[in-house]
Design an enzyme around this catalytic site. Structure first.
Site, PDB file in Angstrom:
ATOM      1  N   SER A 534      -3.080-135.683 -83.127  1.00 26.11           N
ATOM      2  CA  SER A 534      -4.230-135.069 -82.492  1.00 26.11           C
ATOM      3  C   SER A 534      -5.457-135.253 -83.387  1.00 26.11           C
ATOM      4  O   SER A 534      -5.840-136.383 -83.674  1.00 26.11           O
ATOM      5  CB  SER A 534      -3.931-133.597 -82.196  1.00 26.11           C
ATOM      6  OG  SER A 534      -4.881-133.054 -81.329  1.00 26.11           O
ATOM      7  N   HIS A 649       0.833-132.852 -74.612  1.00 24.92           N
ATOM      8  CA  HIS A 649       0.215-133.110 -75.912  1.00 24.92           C
ATOM      9  C   HIS A 649       1.241-133.121 -77.040  1.00 24.92           C
ATOM     10  O   HIS A 649       0.956-133.652 -78.110  1.00 24.92           O
ATOM     11  CB  HIS A 649      -0.865-132.060 -76.185  1.00 24.92           C
ATOM     12  CG  HIS A 649      -1.735-132.393 -77.351  1.00 24.92           C
ATOM     13  ND1 HIS A 649      -2.395-133.604 -77.474  1.00 24.92           N
ATOM     14  CD2 HIS A 649      -2.048-131.690 -78.469  1.00 24.92           C
ATOM     15  CE1 HIS A 649      -3.079-133.621 -78.603  1.00 24.92           C
ATOM     16  NE2 HIS A 649      -2.881-132.486 -79.227  1.00 24.92           N
TER      17      HIS A 649
END
Length: 703
Positions: A534, A649
């Protein structure tokens, strides 16, 4: 130099998440990655050993207290998508508790033909009779919401039900909720989150729900919630102006808004008679990162007299706090080591008192798992370290503490030790980092994996990772965690030091740790790998393009990489406060400078790169990784892209996919980082040489 600009980006078409051309291109890249990494003789065995950890029956089922029950969500080999279940405390104390099954996600997924992933549940207080269950389609942030009856263990016919969206919802009473969701035009912000708060009554259409609060299109989100604490029933609404600034209001029974006049960048909430505030900037004579308590009603009337519960210093920062019925558990970090105290409010607004809760072993961490703030002074505390499996304690403040659960060791720690060092960054800042591995005086330099994040005030603290242990440490590798600026290890100033145009400070810190590892003889540049996900994936892109000579291989998971278009992709607009806006003339130059995608050139010697992402990641767009891979291939650099079709995610919606992802990552690192298990380390593991005292936890070394 050959560089790409936003104007002539040839790979924008890869941002079409489920476009036929883009998916066909991804399928080709996946085939390449699988051929390179999953076909070797050791891959299946490694994946199996990691899956064994994730599915182990003797894992700790961490509890959440709701009324008389302890709730837990559980996955294993026989329940791939998981079970939501509950039991009582006496039963939980047993080695094999008798659980009451509430919801089987595997059965639900099969019945409905959807790849549901559990996303949590909100149980109604104080009766604890109904829940709002959130289900994600294959792991995305967007969820469907359904009302669930805990007595009948079934969804409520005609109950609250919300279609897939990034929904905010919470109970007001048995028949009413606050909700923010996608209700059509103008109901979402530019970041894709709720822009309105509505009061929705049972039996009415969602589109007819009463509008009680509305934000601006440029806000990140708005939210509403109701405090059900007996005697302190109150409703609140808030606007998240950006990722770090929030405007809060008390919503009166007549629908009036009363501004809670704390700084927008502070964290603040009401608890019983208190208003608790953590300012992120100096305020009213109090230092940023302090923890302050005000009488709530007096504060609304203008009184700014605070009880100071915590003041940070150069080495100590606030890590968190949790309420029990009569006390507050204060968690702090001193040079990233956890401390926990019990704070007790004085009678009639008098001085608070404080006592230690428990001793935490050196270079370990303690986390308050859950408390029972409405009823008792019960707490659940998890203590672990890099070589120390978790122990779950239960206690009541002022009473005895018991060990509820103890996780077994999952990997061989013979000869391993933990140390903390400090590296000096380019501007002279001392940056702490943890090293987990063998005694390098015996082994010499070893293959090493350096992990970092460095953003959004997220702190990286010690934890037990059986996956890293089995896949890396057992094979002679060393694991390092860098506590670089941008995180929260030393409070708000540590975060701000690497925000916006100062983002390169985080990169300099990480590079300084990498260089320090070589200087200390822990590793060499060809043996040093780096990984992050991320925002940490953006960090990896920076390492690749700014410091390629420091690393033998780099892994970026669900990464941000195109910093000139990130704000137009999925939730990217919500992070402008962290990075800056590409639409701003003031910000665009530094964003161009830190954008790995735009820094790629054809004449650089980059280490091999593995990019991992997910088609179903609706937070960080998979286009970042896709475009980076395409551009690197065009320029002739070594790159592999592996994109899961699901997982959101996290990149994985179940244990099997998690095990596979980790096996891919560590296989890539093993193949590209020079060296194997050093002879001295192998001798220690085989018993020919006595191991160092341990598994050792050594003191801080500041050299």
């Amino acid at each position: 130099m050959q560089s790409v600009t936003d104007a002539d980006d040839a790979y924008v078409w890869l941002e079409d998440v489920e476009g036929a051309a883009a998916l066909a291109w991804v399928a080709e890249r996946n085939a390449e990655a699988d051929a390179a990494l999953t076909g070797g003789p050791g891959f299946a065995g490694l994946k199996g050993r990691l899956r064994e950890v994730l599915d182990a029956a003797d894992r700790i089922p961490y509890p959440v207290r709701r009324g008389p029950y302890l709730y837990s969500f559980w996955r294993d080999a026989g329940h791939v998508r998981g079970l939501w279940r509950r039991t009582g405390l006496e039963e939980y104390r047993k080695d094999s508790p008798d659980w009451e099954l509430l919801l089987d996600i595997d059965v639900l997924a099969e019945e409905e033909g959807q790849e549901w992933v559990w996303a949590g549940a909100t149980v109604r207080h104080p009766d604890c009779d109904r829940a709002l269950v959130r289900l994600s389609r294959d792991g995305g942030d967007a969820v469907v919401v359904r009302e669930f009856d805990l007595a009948t263990r079934s969804f409520v016919d005609g109950g609250f039900e919300v279609a897939e969206a990034k929904t905010s919802i919470g109970w007001i009473d048995a028949d009413t909720v606050f909700i923010g969701t996608d209700t059509g035009p103008d109901s979402l912000t530019e970041s894709g989150y709720p822009r309105t708060v509505r009061r929705w009554r049972r039996g009415t259409a969602l589109e007819d729900a009463e509008l009680v609060f509305e934000g601006e299109p440029g806000d990140v989100s708005v939210s509403g919630w109701h405090d059900t604490t007996p005697g302190f029933e109150r409703s609140f609404v808030a606007r998240s102006l950006d990722f770090f600034r929030t405007e809060r209001h008390l919503l009166t029974a007549k629908g009036h808004l009363v501004r809670i006049d704390v700084p927008d960048d502070a964290r603040a909430y009401a608890h019983r008679e208190h208003l608790i505030v953590t300012p992120k900037s100096d305020w009213l004579g109090h230092r940023a990162g302090s923890l302050l308590a005000f009488p709530f009603e007096a504060f609304l009337d203008g009184d700014r007299t605070a009880q100071v519960l915590f003041t940070p210093d150069a080495h100590t920062a606030l890590a968190g706090h949790s309420w029990t019925r009569h006390h507050l558990l204060l968690q702090t970090m001193h040079d990233v080591a956890t401390r926990i105290e019990v704070l007790t409010p004085g009678a009639d607004g008098g001085e608070w008192t404080r006592t230690p809760l428990a001793d935490v072993p050196a270079l370990s961490s303690a986390t308050v798992v859950d408390t029972d703030p409405d009823v008792s002074d019960e707490y659940f505390l998890d203590v672990s370290g890099f070589l120390q499996p978790s122990t779950l304690y239960r206690g009541e403040i002022g009473g005895e503490t018991e060990v509820l659960k103890q996780a077994p060791a999952r990997f061989d720690t013979a000869g391993l030790r933990v140390s903390q060092y400090f590296a000096e960054s380019a501007d002279g800042t001392r940056v702490p980092y943890f090293v987990i591995g063998p005694d390098h005086a015996l082994t010499g330099p070893t293959p090493t994996l350096l992990y970092g994040y460095g953003g959004f005030e997220v702190s990286l603290t010690p934890y037990y990772s059986a996956l890293t242990g089995r896949a890396w440490l057992e094979h002679g590798g060393t694991y390092v965690i860098a506590n670089i600026r941008g995180g929260g290890e030393y409070g708000p100033a540590w975060h701000r030091a690497a925000s916006g145009a100062d983002r390169p400070r985080a990169y300099e810190d990480f590079a300084a740790v990498a260089a320090d590892l070589v200087t200390r003889g822990i590793t060499t540049a060809p043996q040093l790998g780096a990984s992050g996900g991320s925002n940490g994936g953006l960090l990896m892109g920076a390492m690749l393009t700014r410091y390629p000579h420091l690393f033998g291989a780099v892994v970026a998971e669900v990464p941000l990489l195109d910093m000139l278009r990130y704000h137009r992709l999925l939730a990217g607009a919500s992070w402008v406060a962290e990075y800056g806006s590409p639409d701003s003339e003031a910000d665009r130059p530094h964003l161009s400078d830190i954008s790995p995608y735009h820094r790629l050139t054809g004449d650089a010697d980059y280490p091999p790169l593995l990019l991992m992402t997910s088609t179903r990641d609706d937070r960080v767009h998979p286009g970042h990784a896709r475009k980076m891979a395409a551009r690197m291939r065009e320029l002739g650099h070594r790159v592999l892209l592996r994109e899961n079709t699901g997982g959101g995610h996290t990149g994985a919606g179940d244990n099997a996919r998690t095990a596979e992802n980790k096996a891919v990552l560590y296989t890539f690192l093993r193949e590209h980082l020079a060296g194997s298990v050093p002879a001295a380390r192998a001798a220690v593991r085989d018993g020919a040489v006595p191991p160092p005292p341990g598994p050792a936890v050594t003191g801080v070394e500041t050299g």
